[in-house]
Design a protein around this motif. Structure first.
Motif, PDB file in Angstrom:
ATOM      1  N   ASP A   8       0.931  -1.376   0.000  1.00  0.00           N
ATOM      2  CA  ASP A   8       0.041   0.140  -0.073  1.00  0.00           C
ATOM      3  C   ASP A   8       0.822   1.260  -0.117  1.00  0.00           C
ATOM      4  N   THR A   9       1.195   1.553  -1.093  1.00  0.00           N
ATOM      5  CA  THR A   9       2.369   2.763  -1.192  1.00  0.00           C
ATOM      6  C   THR A   9       1.563   4.012  -1.082  1.00  0.00           C
ATOM      7  N   ASP A  10       0.151   4.265  -1.059  1.00  0.00           N
ATOM      8  CA  ASP A  10      -0.683   5.391  -0.808  1.00  0.00           C
ATOM      9  C   ASP A  10      -0.540   5.595   0.666  1.00  0.00           C
ATOM     10  N   ASP A  11      -0.666   4.376   1.506  1.00  0.00           N
ATOM     11  CA  ASP A  11      -0.600   4.517   2.902  1.00  0.00           C
ATOM     12  C   ASP A  11       0.706   4.893   3.201  1.00  0.00           C
ATOM     13  N   ILE A  12       1.906   4.408   2.617  1.00  0.00           N
ATOM     14  CA  ILE A  12       3.192   4.939   3.086  1.00  0.00           C
ATOM     15  C   ILE A  12       3.547   6.431   2.733  1.00  0.00           C
ATOM     16  N   GLN A  13       2.910   6.923   1.684  1.00  0.00           N
ATOM     17  CA  GLN A  13       3.154   8.265   1.191  1.00  0.00           C
ATOM     18  C   GLN A  13       2.147   9.098   2.141  1.00  0.00           C
ATOM     19  N   ARG A  14       1.027   8.613   2.702  1.00  0.00           N
ATOM     20  CA  ARG A  14       0.137   9.362   3.692  1.00  0.00           C
ATOM     21  C   ARG A  14       0.873   9.622   4.995  1.00  0.00           C
ATOM     22  N   ARG A  15       1.547   8.454   5.407  1.00  0.00           N
ATOM     23  CA  ARG A  15       2.311   8.559   6.788  1.00  0.00           C
ATOM     24  C   ARG A  15       3.427   9.434   6.451  1.00  0.00           C
ATOM     25  N   MET A  16       4.087   9.588   5.415  1.00  0.00           N
ATOM     26  CA  MET A  16       5.387  10.418   5.021  1.00  0.00           C
ATOM     27  C   MET A  16       5.055  11.720   5.146  1.00  0.00           C
ATOM     28  N   ASP A  17       3.657  12.162   4.428  1.00  0.00           N
ATOM     29  CA  ASP A  17       3.241  13.463   4.411  1.00  0.00           C
ATOM     30  C   ASP A  17       2.840  14.054   5.761  1.00  0.00           C
ATOM     31  N   GLY A  18       2.342  13.078   6.560  1.00  0.00           N
ATOM     32  CA  GLY A  18       2.103  13.425   8.208  1.00  0.00           C
ATOM     33  C   GLY A  18       3.295  13.760   9.010  1.00  0.00           C
ATOM     34  N   ALA A  19       4.494  13.064   8.494  1.00  0.00           N
ATOM     35  CA  ALA A  19       5.538  13.487   9.160  1.00  0.00           C
ATOM     36  C   ALA A  19       6.318  14.714   8.653  1.00  0.00           C
ATOM     37  N   MET A  20       5.995  15.174   7.414  1.00  0.00           N
ATOM     38  CA  MET A  20       6.247  16.538   6.712  1.00  0.00           C
ATOM     39  C   MET A  20       5.521  17.369   7.490  1.00  0.00           C
TER      40      MET A  20
END
Length: 187
Positions: A8-20
């Motif tokens: 689930d690359t969308d989930d990975i991206q969402r979590r990284m966006d949260g960190a940013m």
């Protein structure tokens, strides 16, 4: 079953966006010598028996580049808001004018600027650690799928994709840190 593995690359991206987003919020609270309403976000006021964000007890404005004003809605809270700002560690001395609290933003000296760049660096490192934890979680999912019969080529493909995503995000963190440090060091 292993052929059906989709990370689930969308989930990975969402979590990284949260960190940013968290990093941007932390950067926004750093004082750079210019007035900003966001520098008061971490300040909590003891209002009506509970700790309340300062923007919920008054209107925060930035009328000029070196001044923040807070128009406190309840006269009884003016003293508590002033006390919260004094004790917040922002290094700002509030001035009262009725229900309006004025916060003149002083120039930062060289030593304080260097301290703030170190604080910004630690915020960026926290964001990098969060992103690395996301990578670890994704790699664990890939390893589980390999244990369930996924081929080695597929494993390498997924690992490379995750690593590319992580590298791009770490680069964004580094760019954000660099621009924040330049902003802090600007006289």
């Amino acid at each position: 079953m292993s052929e059906d593995f989709i990370l689930d690359t969308d989930d990975i991206q969402r979590r990284m966006d949260g960190a940013m987003a968290s990093l941007r919020t932390e950067f926004g609270s750093l004082r750079t010598g210019r007035a900003s309403g966001s520098m008061l976000e971490p300040v909590m006021v003891d209002a009506y028996g509970s700790m309340t964000p300062i923007n919920q007890v008054g209107t925060v404005n930035v009328p000029e580049p070196r001044m923040v004003t807070i128009n406190v809605w309840d006269k009884g809270l003016v003293g508590k808001v002033e006390k919260a700002i004094r004790e917040s560690g922002l290094g700002i001395n509030p001035q009262l004018n009725g229900t309006i609290i004025m916060l003149p933003i002083p120039e930062l000296n060289e030593e304080r600027r260097r301290e703030l760049t170190k604080v910004a660096g630690s915020y960026a490192e926290h964001a990098r650690v969060s992103i690395r934890n996301i990578r670890r979680d994704a790699m664990d999912q890939i390893k589980k799928a390999k244990a369930n019969g996924m081929g080695e080529d597929d494993q390498k493909l997924w690992e490379a994709e995750v690593q590319d995503m992580i590298d791009a995000q770490i680069k964004l963190v580094d760019q954000a840190l660099e621009s924040k440090q330049e902003e802090i060091m600007q006289v």
